[in-house]
Design a protein around this motif. Structure first.
Motif, PDB file in Angstrom:
ATOM      1  N   LEU A 173       0.831  -1.201   0.000  1.00 55.59           N
ATOM      2  CA  LEU A 173       0.000   0.000   0.000  1.00 55.59           C
ATOM      3  C   LEU A 173       0.871   1.259   0.000  1.00 55.59           C
ATOM      4  O   LEU A 173       0.544   2.249  -0.670  1.00 55.59           O
ATOM      5  N   ASP A 174       1.988   1.239   0.709  1.00 63.48           N
ATOM      6  CA  ASP A 174       2.907   2.376   0.699  1.00 63.48           C
ATOM      7  C   ASP A 174       3.389   2.666  -0.724  1.00 63.48           C
ATOM      8  O   ASP A 174       3.467   3.822  -1.148  1.00 63.48           O
ATOM      9  N   ILE A 181       3.282   5.112   4.864  1.00 58.20           N
ATOM     10  CA  ILE A 181       2.060   5.901   5.005  1.00 58.20           C
ATOM     11  C   ILE A 181       1.471   5.637   6.386  1.00 58.20           C
ATOM     12  O   ILE A 181       1.426   4.491   6.852  1.00 58.20           O
ATOM     13  N   ASP A 182       1.025   6.692   7.039  1.00 56.01           N
ATOM     14  CA  ASP A 182       0.454   6.575   8.376  1.00 56.01           C
ATOM     15  C   ASP A 182      -0.743   5.616   8.342  1.00 56.01           C
ATOM     16  O   ASP A 182      -1.715   5.850   7.617  1.00 56.01           O
ATOM     17  N   PRO A 183      -0.686   4.505   9.092  1.00 55.29           N
ATOM     18  CA  PRO A 183      -1.810   3.557   9.088  1.00 55.29           C
ATOM     19  C   PRO A 183      -3.099   4.168   9.614  1.00 55.29           C
ATOM     20  O   PRO A 183      -4.182   3.668   9.331  1.00 55.29           O
ATOM     21  N   PHE A 184      -2.993   5.280  10.363  1.00 57.26           N
ATOM     22  CA  PHE A 184      -4.203   5.945  10.840  1.00 57.26           C
ATOM     23  C   PHE A 184      -5.000   6.487   9.656  1.00 57.26           C
ATOM     24  O   PHE A 184      -6.236   6.346   9.602  1.00 57.26           O
ATOM     25  N   VAL A 185      -4.304   7.089   8.666  1.00 54.42           N
ATOM     26  CA  VAL A 185      -5.031   7.688   7.541  1.00 54.42           C
ATOM     27  C   VAL A 185      -5.526   6.621   6.575  1.00 54.42           C
ATOM     28  O   VAL A 185      -6.621   6.745   6.007  1.00 54.42           O
ATOM     29  N   THR A 186      -4.776   5.529   6.366  1.00 58.00           N
ATOM     30  CA  THR A 186      -5.283   4.458   5.494  1.00 58.00           C
ATOM     31  C   THR A 186      -6.456   3.743   6.158  1.00 58.00           C
ATOM     32  O   THR A 186      -7.429   3.365   5.498  1.00 58.00           O
ATOM     33  N   GLY A 187      -6.369   3.583   7.503  1.00 53.67           N
ATOM     34  CA  GLY A 187      -7.495   3.001   8.220  1.00 53.67           C
ATOM     35  C   GLY A 187      -8.718   3.893   8.178  1.00 53.67           C
ATOM     36  O   GLY A 187      -9.861   3.413   8.116  1.00 53.67           O
ATOM     37  N   SER A 188      -8.511   5.224   8.191  1.00 52.21           N
ATOM     38  CA  SER A 188      -9.630   6.165   8.078  1.00 52.21           C
ATOM     39  C   SER A 188     -10.329   6.013   6.730  1.00 52.21           C
ATOM     40  O   SER A 188     -11.567   6.048   6.647  1.00 52.21           O
TER      41      SER A 188
END
Length: 231
Positions: A115-116, A130-137
């Motif tokens: 994904l990165d 990539i921040d997993p917080f934003v992909t999780g969002s």
């Protein structure tokens, strides 16, 4: 030895060869009554040479019916707490199918490195985590949109941006912020085809604690402080 005897002997050799060399040794004899086994007990006649094709064929000539390939097992259903997101890069036309699973109350991609790379700065071909917080969002927004009836492939407009790319976009007047969170891999610009950005933005504001920017043709989400704006 007459030609008639030779012909009969050849027929006998061929017939007994079908039974194998062991059987032939006990029955084949010459016309003068002497055994065709030498004094050492070894055969004087090579039945494989005398009657080729009657012995066991070479391995690569043995033909057998191929067993039918087993049907693939049906794929296991996706657990209810998992989310599968289909993405397409609007600039490179690359496509990616990502499965997210819950970890400590957040949705985390199963293959973050892939994904990165997908969310890299494609202009410079640069990759950062990539921040997993934003992909999780993003996965949360997609899951809720599906619950409301949407289906399809998420269009990704922007993920990570290098400082060079961000500066170039600013010079073009595209509106990239000087200290954009795209520079640190903490922001994603995306579209859910068929859904107006204003509705996506409203949905994101209900779900996410980070930044949400609604633009005419896309929605921006990031993992910064909670805030909302219209672009």
């Amino acid at each position: 030895m007459s030609q008639t005897n030779l012909s009969r002997r050849s027929l006998l050799v061929s017939a007994l060869a079908c039974l194998g060399p062991g059987a032939a040794h006990g029955f084949i004899a010459s016309s003068d009554g002497k055994s065709l086994l030498g004094t050492s007990g070894r055969p004087l006649i090579d039945l494989q040479k005398q009657a080729p094709g009657l012995g066991t064929p070479p391995r690569d000539q043995i033909t057998t019916e191929l067993a039918p390939e087993p049907e693939p097992a049906p794929s296991a259903p996706l657990p209810a707490d998992h989310v599968q997101v289909s993405m397409r890069n609007a600039h490179t036309a690359e496509e990616l199918l990502v499965r997210f699973h819950p970890v400590n109350g957040r949705l985390v991609p199963e293959h973050p490195d892939t994904l990165d790379h997908f969310l890299r700065d494609w202009r410079r071909n640069r990759v950062i985590p990539i921040d997993p917080f934003v992909t999780g969002s993003l996965a949360l927004v997609v899951r809720e949109a599906r619950r409301l009836g949407w289906s399809g492939t998420v269009q990704i407009n922007s993920g990570y941006r290098t400082p060079e790319t961000n500066a170039a976009l600013r010079r073009k007047g595209i509106g990239a912020a000087r200290n954009s969170l795209h520079l640190t891999g903490q922001a994603i610009d995306f579209v859910l085809p068929g859904v107006p950005p204003r509705r996506i933005g409203a949905l994101a504001r209900q779900l996410l604690p980070g930044g949400i920017g609604t633009y005419a043709s896309f929605v921006h989400i990031d993992s910064g402080r909670r805030r909302s704006w219209q672009g």
